[in-house]
Enzyme design. Sequence first.
Site, PDB file in Angstrom:
ATOM      1  N   SER A  14      37.501  27.883  41.698  1.00 47.88           N
ATOM      2  CA  SER A  14      38.900  27.561  41.956  1.00 47.88           C
ATOM      3  C   SER A  14      39.212  27.332  43.428  1.00 47.88           C
ATOM      4  O   SER A  14      40.128  26.588  43.766  1.00 47.88           O
ATOM      5  CB  SER A  14      39.805  28.682  41.421  1.00 47.88           C
ATOM      6  N   HIS A 242      44.976  32.093  46.922  1.00 46.42           N
ATOM      7  CA  HIS A 242      44.086  30.938  46.986  1.00 46.42           C
ATOM      8  C   HIS A 242      44.510  30.000  48.116  1.00 46.42           C
ATOM      9  O   HIS A 242      45.629  30.071  48.615  1.00 46.42           O
ATOM     10  CB  HIS A 242      44.098  30.177  45.660  1.00 46.42           C
TER      11      HIS A 242
END
Length: 261
Positions: A14, A242
Amino acid sequence: MPRPGPSYVALGDSRAAGPLIEFSEHRDLCLRSPDLNYPAKLARLIGAATFTDVTCSAATPAHVISTAQFVGTRFAPPQIDALRPDTDVVTLSIGGGGSNHLPVSVRCGALVPGADAGCRDNPRAEQLTVEGIAKMAPQVDAVVAAIVAKAPHAEIYLIGHGGSVGRRGCWPNLPVSDADAVWLDRYFERFNQIYVDAAARYGVHYIDIAKAAVDGGHDACAPTGQRWFEGMLPQSPAEPAHPNALAMTAIAEMVADDLGR
């Protein structure tokens, strides 16, 4: 005649796929952002003649080298199948899936503003750190070895972990005390030694995005427009904890600069 651009393949999880940065473009559970993740940005920067992005959220080292990954509507083949002997550039972000990042980080969480979970002094947090690194190191090593074997002439770049946690907390977006934030930053530095060691062993490149983010004031506590990584409450499109689009640009530029050295 102009020299043709390189053949570039992006592998990983990811942190490379870029979940939620381009939510409307997601087509399966890989949650890939096709124009704003760092592979796409790097491909443009280096003028790639061919570009293949097989990054996928939740990918583990096994999904890169040997195991098909279920992505909601199909099984994606092992990512390494995208490589060819004449591949010129490979990037890899892997090692989060199956690591102890989450159980370590949870022990640092402060439930209320000003609280201090004290994970830096928690023996279980230290045990999880040591065990997680010991577990993931051989898996990452196996991935790098397989990539080198499949694309022996490629410039291969390993992208490190961290960058979201700097040397400070900011409740509730990054709900840790300053002292625990410093310890978590050091945790990721210790984890990243996996990539430093693999890069040295196989003669590939390591990109320390965490150091660039933290030293430059781009951690999850930085203001919008300066922050490269989102915290628990993203203020720009990205999955919590993230990289956002700014981090993707930074990673792409770091790799492109090294390729142009």
